[in-house]
Design an enzyme around this catalytic site. Structure first.
Site, mmCIF file in Angstrom:
data_model
loop_
_atom_site.group_PDB
_atom_site.id
_atom_site.type_symbol
_atom_site.label_atom_id
_atom_site.label_comp_id
_atom_site.label_asym_id
_atom_site.label_seq_id
_atom_site.Cartn_x
_atom_site.Cartn_y
_atom_site.Cartn_z
ATOM 1 N N GLU A 141 -7.059 4.668 7.629
ATOM 2 C CA GLU A 141 -6.812 6.090 7.366
ATOM 3 C C GLU A 141 -7.999 6.717 6.646
ATOM 4 O OE1 GLU A 141 -3.026 5.497 5.472
ATOM 5 O OE2 GLU A 141 -2.181 4.912 7.409
ATOM 6 N N ASN A 163 0.872 -1.180 0.000
ATOM 7 C CA ASN A 163 0.000 0.000 0.000
ATOM 8 C C ASN A 163 0.908 1.228 0.000
ATOM 9 O OD1 ASN A 163 -1.800 2.056 0.525
ATOM 10 N ND2 ASN A 163 -2.387 1.335 2.565
ATOM 11 N N SER A 220 3.075 -2.244 10.490
ATOM 12 C CA SER A 220 4.524 -2.334 10.764
ATOM 13 C C SER A 220 5.117 -3.709 10.444
ATOM 14 C CB SER A 220 4.831 -1.924 12.209
ATOM 15 O OG SER A 220 4.484 -0.560 12.415
ATOM 16 N N LYS A 261 0.159 4.255 -0.332
ATOM 17 C CA LYS A 261 -0.493 5.435 0.269
ATOM 18 C C LYS A 261 -0.236 6.681 -0.603
ATOM 19 C CE LYS A 261 -0.339 3.201 4.732
ATOM 20 N NZ LYS A 261 -0.249 3.283 6.176
ATOM 21 N N GLU A 321 -5.738 -4.919 10.533
ATOM 22 C CA GLU A 321 -4.719 -3.899 10.759
ATOM 23 C C GLU A 321 -5.027 -3.151 12.055
ATOM 24 O OE1 GLU A 321 -2.623 -2.764 6.860
ATOM 25 O OE2 GLU A 321 -4.356 -1.462 7.066
ATOM 26 N N HIS A 378 -9.661 1.208 4.490
ATOM 27 C CA HIS A 378 -8.417 1.371 5.254
ATOM 28 C C HIS A 378 -8.675 2.313 6.433
ATOM 29 C CE1 HIS A 378 -4.360 2.490 6.376
ATOM 30 N NE2 HIS A 378 -3.967 1.385 5.783
ATOM 31 N N GLY A 420 2.223 2.153 10.916
ATOM 32 C CA GLY A 420 3.206 3.226 10.789
ATOM 33 C C GLY A 420 3.872 3.607 12.093
HETATM 34 P P1 PGA Z 1 2.613 0.192 7.763
HETATM 35 O O1 PGA Z 1 1.171 0.422 7.095
HETATM 36 O O2 PGA Z 1 3.164 -1.089 7.200
HETATM 37 O O3 PGA Z 1 3.418 1.384 7.353
HETATM 38 O O4 PGA Z 1 2.398 0.104 9.244
HETATM 39 C C1 PGA Z 1 0.292 -0.655 6.879
HETATM 40 C C2 PGA Z 1 -0.994 -0.137 6.268
HETATM 41 O O5 PGA Z 1 -1.471 0.917 6.674
HETATM 42 O O6 PGA Z 1 -1.569 -0.783 5.355
#
Ligand code: PGA
Length: 252
Positions: free
Chosen positions: A98, A9, A214, A11, A168, A96, A174
């Site tokens: 976010e 992803n 992560s 982003k 997630e 997601h 993140g």
């Molecule tokens: P990350 O993000 O691996 O940077 O923690 C995962 C995601 O949001 O899909």
């Protein structure tokens, strides 16, 4: 046995030219590893075309990060299922955290998007996960299964194997703070049992449940070796060829 699904992803990172460069690097390395996992990258809308061209014939699939549920219309700033499908997307990430957190995505909109994506022939990756506060208040199960139930409302059992879920935990995205393999496996098992109770064995055994939050080269293989973890949704570590390739290799 389920084939692991590793999705990057990207982003809101990389211009089209930068995204093409990263896709070309991935093509050379990931495309040639003979990876047994299904591998997908999900760049921004503006990079879908060039990344799709760069990945053609590589075995790496293209995915989008979002879509609207309507087929077309006066929805400024939105993109339809047919638009991403005809530009080469096989997959689409829906719900997601976010998007839920910053863009008012709700369980209801995720459900509508899921139905529209399936209708169009896309393979959806539906994200669910609890906040740290919810986990600490003992609400993890209620929140996560509530999101799964709402997202899948009205979806027929036959369609379930074509959907991937991504667990997630928001506190792990993140942050560098990964769920332990045992913590993740506990939730994945809960999700699969829940699906079994509603949709039956065939659907529950076939559906892929990815872990996200992560995931890095040094924790990927332990996570992916859990019985109910079928690959990962990778944010930060998918933006560098070496780390993404290492995570793909960890999936076997
Ligand atoms: P990350 O993000 O691996 O940077 O923690 C995962 C995601 O949001 O899909």
């Amino acid at each position: 046995m389920r084939t692991a699904l590793i999705a990057g992803n990207w982003k809101m990172h990389r211009t089209a030219a930068e995204a093409r460069g990263l896709a070309e690097e991935l093509r050379g390395v990931v495309g040639g590893t003979g990876a047994s996992a299904d591998v997908v990258v999900c760049p921004t809308f503006t990079s879908l075309q060039v990344v799709g061209e760069a990945l053609e014939g590589s075995g790496i699939s293209l995915g989008a990060q979002n879509m609207h549920w309507e087929k077309e219309g006066a929805f400024t700033g939105e993109v339809s299922a047919a638009m991403i499908l005809t530009i080469g997307c096989i997959y689409v990430i829906l719900g997601h955290s976010e998007r839920r957190q910053y863009f008012a995505e709700t369980d209801e909109s995720v459900n509508r998007k899921l139905a529209a994506a399936l209708d169009a022939g896309l393979k959806p990756i539906v994200c669910v996960g609890e906040t740290l506060e919810q986990r600490e208040a003992g609400q993890m199960e209620k929140v996560v299964l509530g999101q799964v139930r709402a997202a899948l409302d009205g979806i027929p059992a036959e369609a379930i194997p074509g959907i991937a879920l991504a667990y997630e935990p928001i506190w792990a995205i993140g942050t560098g703070r990964t769920a332990t393999p045992a913590q993740a496996e506990e939730v994945h098992l809960l999700i699969r049992q829940f699906l079994r109770s509603i949709f039956g064995d065939r659907a529950a055994d076939a559906v892929r449940i990815q872990y996200g939050g992560s995931v890095k080269p040094d924790n990927a293989s332990e996570l992916f070796s859990q019985a109910n973890i079928d690959g990962g949704l990778i944010g930060g570590a998918s933006l560098e060829m070496e780390s993404f390739a290492a995570i793909v290799s960890a999936a076997g």
